[in-house]
Design an enzyme around this catalytic site. Sequence first.
Site, mmCIF file in Angstrom:
data_model
loop_
_atom_site.group_PDB
_atom_site.id
_atom_site.type_symbol
_atom_site.label_atom_id
_atom_site.label_comp_id
_atom_site.label_asym_id
_atom_site.label_seq_id
_atom_site.Cartn_x
_atom_site.Cartn_y
_atom_site.Cartn_z
ATOM 1 N N SER A 18 -8.730 -0.364 -12.294
ATOM 2 C CA SER A 18 -7.976 -0.097 -11.059
ATOM 3 C C SER A 18 -8.553 1.187 -10.468
ATOM 4 O O SER A 18 -9.216 1.952 -11.184
ATOM 5 C CB SER A 18 -6.497 0.117 -11.415
ATOM 6 O OG SER A 18 -5.801 0.722 -10.347
ATOM 7 N N TYR A 49 0.342 3.634 -16.677
ATOM 8 C CA TYR A 49 -0.653 2.769 -16.017
ATOM 9 C C TYR A 49 -1.968 3.523 -15.849
ATOM 10 O O TYR A 49 -3.043 3.014 -16.176
ATOM 11 C CB TYR A 49 -0.091 2.314 -14.665
ATOM 12 C CG TYR A 49 -0.906 1.261 -13.945
ATOM 13 C CD1 TYR A 49 -0.730 -0.095 -14.237
ATOM 14 C CD2 TYR A 49 -1.824 1.603 -12.953
ATOM 15 C CE1 TYR A 49 -1.455 -1.069 -13.557
ATOM 16 C CE2 TYR A 49 -2.549 0.640 -12.269
ATOM 17 C CZ TYR A 49 -2.362 -0.704 -12.573
ATOM 18 O OH TYR A 49 -3.087 -1.666 -11.894
HETATM 19 P P1 NAD Z 1 -0.016 -10.331 -11.537
HETATM 20 O O1 NAD Z 1 1.304 -9.750 -11.921
HETATM 21 O O2 NAD Z 1 -0.063 -11.315 -10.405
HETATM 22 O O3 NAD Z 1 -0.701 -11.017 -12.829
HETATM 23 C C1 NAD Z 1 -0.648 -10.430 -14.092
HETATM 24 C C2 NAD Z 1 -0.964 -11.477 -15.147
HETATM 25 O O4 NAD Z 1 -0.867 -10.849 -16.443
HETATM 26 C C3 NAD Z 1 -0.001 -12.659 -15.153
HETATM 27 O O5 NAD Z 1 -0.721 -13.877 -15.300
HETATM 28 C C4 NAD Z 1 0.874 -12.423 -16.384
HETATM 29 O O6 NAD Z 1 1.337 -13.633 -16.999
HETATM 30 C C5 NAD Z 1 -0.111 -11.698 -17.296
HETATM 31 N N1 NAD Z 1 0.580 -10.923 -18.318
HETATM 32 C C6 NAD Z 1 1.385 -9.827 -18.146
HETATM 33 N N2 NAD Z 1 1.879 -9.432 -19.329
HETATM 34 C C7 NAD Z 1 1.404 -10.287 -20.269
HETATM 35 C C8 NAD Z 1 1.564 -10.395 -21.677
HETATM 36 N N3 NAD Z 1 2.334 -9.546 -22.383
HETATM 37 N N4 NAD Z 1 0.924 -11.402 -22.313
HETATM 38 C C9 NAD Z 1 0.164 -12.267 -21.621
HETATM 39 N N5 NAD Z 1 -0.038 -12.216 -20.302
HETATM 40 C C10 NAD Z 1 0.582 -11.226 -19.628
HETATM 41 O O7 NAD Z 1 -0.935 -9.077 -11.245
HETATM 42 P P2 NAD Z 1 -2.383 -8.883 -10.561
HETATM 43 O O8 NAD Z 1 -2.197 -8.014 -9.391
HETATM 44 O O9 NAD Z 1 -3.102 -10.173 -10.416
HETATM 45 O O10 NAD Z 1 -3.050 -7.970 -11.691
HETATM 46 C C11 NAD Z 1 -4.161 -8.353 -12.470
HETATM 47 C C12 NAD Z 1 -4.865 -7.092 -12.942
HETATM 48 O O11 NAD Z 1 -5.366 -6.380 -11.811
HETATM 49 C C13 NAD Z 1 -3.955 -6.104 -13.696
HETATM 50 O O12 NAD Z 1 -4.653 -5.579 -14.812
HETATM 51 C C14 NAD Z 1 -3.689 -5.024 -12.668
HETATM 52 O O13 NAD Z 1 -3.418 -3.792 -13.255
HETATM 53 C C15 NAD Z 1 -5.000 -5.022 -11.912
HETATM 54 N N6 NAD Z 1 -4.912 -4.429 -10.570
HETATM 55 C C16 NAD Z 1 -4.161 -4.999 -9.579
HETATM 56 C C17 NAD Z 1 -4.096 -4.389 -8.324
HETATM 57 C C18 NAD Z 1 -3.299 -4.979 -7.181
HETATM 58 O O14 NAD Z 1 -3.208 -4.322 -6.131
HETATM 59 N N7 NAD Z 1 -2.757 -6.170 -7.304
HETATM 60 C C19 NAD Z 1 -4.819 -3.210 -8.082
HETATM 61 C C20 NAD Z 1 -5.561 -2.659 -9.111
HETATM 62 C C21 NAD Z 1 -5.615 -3.279 -10.352
#
Ligand code: NAD
Length: 270
Positions: A146, A159
């Site tokens: 991130s 985080y």
């Molecule tokens: P999201 O919430 O849509 O998806 C998260 C996924 O992680 C889901 O499929 C969920 O089932 C899975 N997950 C969570 N806890 C779990 C567990 N204990 N066991 C198994 N699976 C688990 O979120 P996203 O935005 O798609 O995030 C994906 C990645 O991208 C993350 O690591 C997040 O930190 C990173 N990220 C997202 C953003 C953003 O703006 N959306 C920005 C920077 C980084």
Amino acid sequence: MSDLFLKGKTALVTGSAQGIGLAIATRLAQAGANIVLHGLASPEQISEAKATVMAAGATDVMFSDADVSQPVAIEAMMKQVLAWKGGLEILVNNAGIQHTASVVDMPAAKWEAIIAINLSSAFHTMQAALPGMIEKGFGRIINIASVHGLVASAQKGPYVAAKFGLVGLSKVAALEVAAVGSRESGGVTVNCIAPGWTETALIAPQILARAAKYGGDMKLGEQDLLKEKQPSLRTSAPSEIGEVAAMLCQTWAHNINGITLPVDGAWTSQ
Ligand code: NAD
């Protein structure tokens, strides 16, 4: 896109039932890979995600619902995944959660969960996946960090700690595998992608909190969030992160190793 450069290769994308993970899995499917989808999801969501990657061009698909906060569950998942097609060439550590509160107010249980899911799970999956990659002379580990793996924001202690940790772990692993394989085999690389604001469920509570200032208007809430940190004033689409992941999987990317690639509208240039 008809370039099937991942035909015959297998990719595990953690947290790929939705969001950025599903977009990455879909893009790797377009390149012909066998796809392991993973996450905590309803049966309907699982069927839908499977159908999405098969329609995109995956050679085959399986799903794991391992809880990645539990090392024992990760171990069982990795055994199953490695046995499925005789190995794993691509590992994307993407599963992640968020909780916002000051250090003073952060529940200790949230600290433990975020460190386990956003950081320690990647250590466990990498430990299981790397030996096979080293043996084959080809492997790609892509850790979804991130902007918060590069700079901090208030209210995000666990985080930010987890994402900085993930960037550090990736650099160490990159050093350890840098000399594996050749230009022809593609080598083994370990990199991070560092998204800024990307349109997924993860950021919805933060937009909702801002929207409250504008009578619940989500678009104005999103603009408020963007103008504070992301100079492009545009979110990224999950599919754009998918394109970056696919690029890192190319054989020609054998020397792109140990980097953290921001997709953040110049957030971390400030
Ligand atoms: P999201 O919430 O849509 O998806 C998260 C996924 O992680 C889901 O499929 C969920 O089932 C899975 N997950 C969570 N806890 C779990 C567990 N204990 N066991 C198994 N699976 C688990 O979120 P996203 O935005 O798609 O995030 C994906 C990645 O991208 C993350 O690591 C997040 O930190 C990173 N990220 C997202 C953003 C953003 O703006 N959306 C920005 C920077 C980084």
